[in-house]
Design an enzyme around this catalytic site. Structure first.
Site, PDB file in Angstrom:
ATOM      1  N   HIS A 208       0.374  -4.254  -2.769  1.00  0.00           N
ATOM      2  CA  HIS A 208      -0.901  -3.565  -2.510  1.00  0.00           C
ATOM      3  C   HIS A 208      -1.258  -2.663  -3.681  1.00  0.00           C
ATOM      4  O   HIS A 208      -0.404  -2.369  -4.529  1.00  0.00           O
ATOM      5  CB  HIS A 208      -0.791  -2.705  -1.238  1.00  0.00           C
ATOM      6  N   ASP A 210      -3.160   1.263  -4.325  1.00  0.00           N
ATOM      7  CA  ASP A 210      -3.450   2.473  -3.554  1.00  0.00           C
ATOM      8  C   ASP A 210      -4.945   2.776  -3.616  1.00  0.00           C
ATOM      9  O   ASP A 210      -5.595   2.533  -4.639  1.00  0.00           O
ATOM     10  CB  ASP A 210      -2.643   3.666  -4.108  1.00  0.00           C
ATOM     11  N   HIS A 264       1.718  -3.071  -6.417  1.00  0.00           N
ATOM     12  CA  HIS A 264       3.140  -2.758  -6.346  1.00  0.00           C
ATOM     13  C   HIS A 264       3.639  -3.100  -4.946  1.00  0.00           C
ATOM     14  O   HIS A 264       2.835  -3.306  -4.023  1.00  0.00           O
ATOM     15  CB  HIS A 264       3.409  -1.288  -6.726  1.00  0.00           C
ATOM     16  N   ARG A 274      16.040   3.552   2.953  1.00  0.00           N
ATOM     17  CA  ARG A 274      15.450   4.125   1.746  1.00  0.00           C
ATOM     18  C   ARG A 274      14.307   5.055   2.156  1.00  0.00           C
ATOM     19  O   ARG A 274      13.611   4.778   3.155  1.00  0.00           O
ATOM     20  CB  ARG A 274      14.912   2.989   0.872  1.00  0.00           C
TER      21      ARG A 274
HETATM   22  C1  LIG Z   1      -1.582  -3.161   5.730  1.00  0.00           C
HETATM   23  C2  LIG Z   1      -1.966  -2.251   4.886  1.00  0.00           C
HETATM   24  C3  LIG Z   1      -1.817  -0.763   5.093  1.00  0.00           C
HETATM   25  C4  LIG Z   1      -2.495  -0.173   3.904  1.00  0.00           C
HETATM   26  C5  LIG Z   1      -3.526  -1.245   3.582  1.00  0.00           C
HETATM   27  C6  LIG Z   1      -2.679  -2.496   3.627  1.00  0.00           C
HETATM   28  O1  LIG Z   1      -3.445  -3.673   3.569  1.00  0.00           O
HETATM   29  C7  LIG Z   1      -1.704  -2.539   2.437  1.00  0.00           C
HETATM   30  C8  LIG Z   1      -1.657  -1.253   1.748  1.00  0.00           C
HETATM   31  C9  LIG Z   1      -1.578  -0.043   2.698  1.00  0.00           C
HETATM   32  C10 LIG Z   1      -2.125   1.163   1.946  1.00  0.00           C
HETATM   33  C11 LIG Z   1      -1.148   1.797   0.964  1.00  0.00           C
HETATM   34  C12 LIG Z   1      -1.844   2.962   0.287  1.00  0.00           C
HETATM   35  C13 LIG Z   1      -2.565   3.864   1.274  1.00  0.00           C
HETATM   36  O2  LIG Z   1      -1.624   4.547   1.999  1.00  0.00           O
HETATM   37  C14 LIG Z   1      -3.400   3.031   2.282  1.00  0.00           C
HETATM   38  C15 LIG Z   1      -4.222   3.967   3.170  1.00  0.00           C
HETATM   39  C16 LIG Z   1      -4.185   2.025   1.552  1.00  0.00           C
HETATM   40  O3  LIG Z   1      -5.335   2.088   1.228  1.00  0.00           O
HETATM   41  O4  LIG Z   1      -3.392   0.909   1.332  1.00  0.00           O
HETATM   42  C17 LIG Z   1      -2.469   2.119   3.028  1.00  0.00           C
HETATM   43  C18 LIG Z   1      -3.100   1.227   4.118  1.00  0.00           C
HETATM   44  C19 LIG Z   1      -2.855   1.810   5.466  1.00  0.00           C
HETATM   45  O5  LIG Z   1      -1.784   2.372   5.766  1.00  0.00           O
HETATM   46  O6  LIG Z   1      -3.751   1.673   6.306  1.00  0.00           O
HETATM   47  O1  LIG Z   2       8.155   3.512  -1.343  1.00  0.00           O
HETATM   48  C1  LIG Z   2       7.696   3.275  -2.452  1.00  0.00           C
HETATM   49  O2  LIG Z   2       8.394   3.300  -3.486  1.00  0.00           O
HETATM   50  C2  LIG Z   2       6.237   2.909  -2.601  1.00  0.00           C
HETATM   51  C3  LIG Z   2       5.370   3.368  -1.457  1.00  0.00           C
HETATM   52  C4  LIG Z   2       3.930   3.013  -1.656  1.00  0.00           C
HETATM   53  O3  LIG Z   2       3.590   2.210  -2.488  1.00  0.00           O
HETATM   54  C5  LIG Z   2       2.898   3.655  -0.814  1.00  0.00           C
HETATM   55  O4  LIG Z   2       3.254   4.449   0.094  1.00  0.00           O
HETATM   56  O5  LIG Z   2       1.708   3.378  -1.054  1.00  0.00           O
HETATM   57 FE   LIG Z   3       1.433   2.309  -2.856  1.00  0.00          FE
END
Ligand SMILES: C=C1C[C@]23C[C@@]1(O)CC[C@H]2[C@@]12CC[C@H](O)[C@@](C)(C(=O)O1)[C@H]2[C@@H]3C(=O)O
Ligand SMILES: O=C(O)CCC(=O)C(=O)O
Ligand SMILES: [Fe+2]
Length: 333
Positions: A208, A210, A264, A274
Site C-alpha cells: 500500500h 500511505d 510498501h 512484531r
Molecule cells: C485495507 C486497507 C487499509 C488501509 C487502506 C488499505 O487498502 C491498505 C492500506 C491501509 C492504509 C495504510 C495507511 C493509512 O493508515 C490508511 C488510512 C490508508 O490510507 O491506507 C490505511 C487504510 C485503513 O486502515 O483504512
Molecule cells: O509496520 C510497518 O513497518 C509498516 C506499517 C505501515 O506501513 C502503516 O502502518 O501504514
Molecule cells: Fe504504510
C-alpha cells in the site's frame, strides 16, 4: 482468554483456495536488503544546505529515508512499545468492546475484512487513532495515553520540520503546513503483527501507499518491512536508533509527482510478534491539495485539486468495494 484476533478463521477460504494450482510466486523472504539513505538530522545545524539536498534527493529517488538524531528519545520509544504490548495483549473480546479505551468506533482494527485475495491480507491488528481522540482516551489507561502523548508531541514537530524542508525545495510558501495541518489533524497507528502460521501466503500488511503528506515510522528489531523500488521489492533493515520517513500520497500530489509515495508492505514472521508505530502527518479535512507547479503555472498539474476529505472518502469507498485503495490515480486530470 485469547488475545488474538481470529485471523485464520477470517482468511480460511482465501488460504484454502490459494493452494489450488497457482503459478509459482516470488519468494517474498528473499528480497534484497536496500541501502536506504540514512540522514543525520544534527547536520541541519552545521551543514544545513548539504543535509537539505540529501533529504530532497531521497524524497525524489526513494520516497523513503531514515533519520538519526531525530529528537525522539529511546526512552519515549521504549515506554510506548511497552504500553503497546500491554494493550494488544488484552483479551480480544475486550479490544472489540464498544468504547474500548473511550476511543471512537473503528479505532481498534484487525485484518482486512474486505480482502478478496491473499494479496490484500493484513495479518495484523492496529489502534488507528486521530490525534483528537487521544485527549479523550480513557483516564484509567493513562500510562498508554501519556506514552502516546510524549511520542506525538515530538513526532508532530519533527513531521512539520521535515515537511517545511521539503516544501522549501518545491518553492511552496513556508506557512503552508502551519495553515493546513493544525494540531490534532494527524493520525497515529500502533501496529502489532502476531506470528503467522503461513508467512509465505499472508502479508502482515498488504502492499500500500500511505494517504499522508509524510509518515514517521518506528519499527522494532524484528524486521519485515519491504519497499518497492523500480519494480523490485527490497527489505528495510531495522535500525532501532533511526526513524523511517516515507513520502505519502498528499506530498506526491503537492509536488506534482517530483516526490514519490512508494508502495510498501510487511512480511509476517512465523515465530515472533512484531510492533511498529506510524505517525501520519495529515491536514484538516477541508485542506485542498493542489500541486505546487500548477499554482506557479510552471508545469501542467498532473492531479485535480482535491480536499483531504474527498481523498479519504474515495479511499474508504474503494476499500469497501474492492478490498484495496486505488489512491492518487483516482485524481489524475
Ligand atoms: C485495507 C486497507 C487499509 C488501509 C487502506 C488499505 O487498502 C491498505 C492500506 C491501509 C492504509 C495504510 C495507511 C493509512 O493508515 C490508511 C488510512 C490508508 O490510507 O491506507 C490505511 C487504510 C485503513 O486502515 O483504512
Ligand atoms: O509496520 C510497518 O513497518 C509498516 C506499517 C505501515 O506501513 C502503516 O502502518 O501504514
Ligand atoms: Fe504504510
Amino acid at each position: 482468554m485469547d488475545q488474538e484476533p481470529p485471523l485464520q478463521q477470517t482468511y480460511k477460504t482465501l488460504l484454502h483456495n490459494s493452494s489450488l494450482g497457482e503459478p509459482k510466486k516470488e519468494n517474498i523472504f528473499m528480497a534484497e536488503e536496500c541501502d536506504l539513505p540514512l540522514i543525520d538530522l544534527s547536520q541541519l545545524n552545521a551543514q544545513r544546505d548539504k543535509c537539505i539536498k540529501l533529504i530532497a534527493q531521497a524524497a525524489r529517488e526513494w520516497g523513503f529515508f531514515q533519520v538519526l538524531n531525530h529528537g525522539i528519545s529511546q526512552e519515549v520509544l521504549k515506554i510506548l512499545k511497552d504500553e503497546q504490548m500491554k494493550v494488544f495483549h488484552l483479551p480480544f473480546q475486550k479490544k472489540i468492546e464498544d468504547n474500548f479505551l473511550n476511543l471512537s468506533a473503528n479505532s481498534y482494527r484487525w485484518g482486512n475484512s474486505k480482502a478478496t485475495s491473499l494479496k490484500q491480507v493484513l495479518w495484523s491488528e492496529a489502534l488507528h487513532l486521530s490525534l483528537a481522540d487521544i485527549s479523550r482516551m480513557d483516564e484509567c489507561k493513562s500510562t498508554l495515553r501519556s506514552a502516546i502523548e510524549a511520542f506525538v508531541t515530538v513526532a508532530g514537530s519533527l513531521a512539520q520540520s521535515l515537511a517545511e524542508i521539503l516544501s522549501q525545495i518545491l518553492g511552496i510558501k513556508s506557512t503552508y503546513f502551519q495553515e493546513n495541518c493544525p494540531p490534532n489533524t494527524s493520525y497515529l497507528r500502533l501496529n502489532r503483527y502476531p506470528p503467522c502460521p503461513f508467512p509465505s501466503k499472508a502479508f502482515g500488511f498488504m502492499p500500500h501507499t500511505d494517504s499522508s503528506f509524510l509518515t514517521i515510522l518506528h519499527q522494532d528489531h524484528v524486521g519485515g518491512l519491504q519497499l518497492l523500488k523500480d519494480g523490485k521489492w527490497f527489505r528495510v533493515k531495522p535500525n532501532p536508533q533511526a526513524l523511517v520517513i516515507n513520502i505519502g500520497d498528499l506530498f506526491q500530489a503537492l509536488s506534482n509527482d517530483s516526490f514519490k509515495s512508494i508502495k510498501h508492505r510487511v512480511v509476517s514472521s512465523e515465530e515472533i510478534e512484531r510492533f511498529s508505530v506510524a505517525y501520519f502527518y495529515c491536514p484538516s479535512n477541508d485542506a485542498v491539495i493542489q500541486s505546487c507547479c500548477s499554482t506557479k503555472r510552471l508545469l501542467p498539474g498532473v492531479y485535480k485539486h482535491f480536499s483531504f476529505r474527498e481523498y479519504q472518502q474515495q479511499v474508504r469507498k474503494d476499500v469497501e468495494a474492492t478490498g484495496d485503495k486505488v489512491g492518487l490515480s483516482r485524481f489524475l486530470l
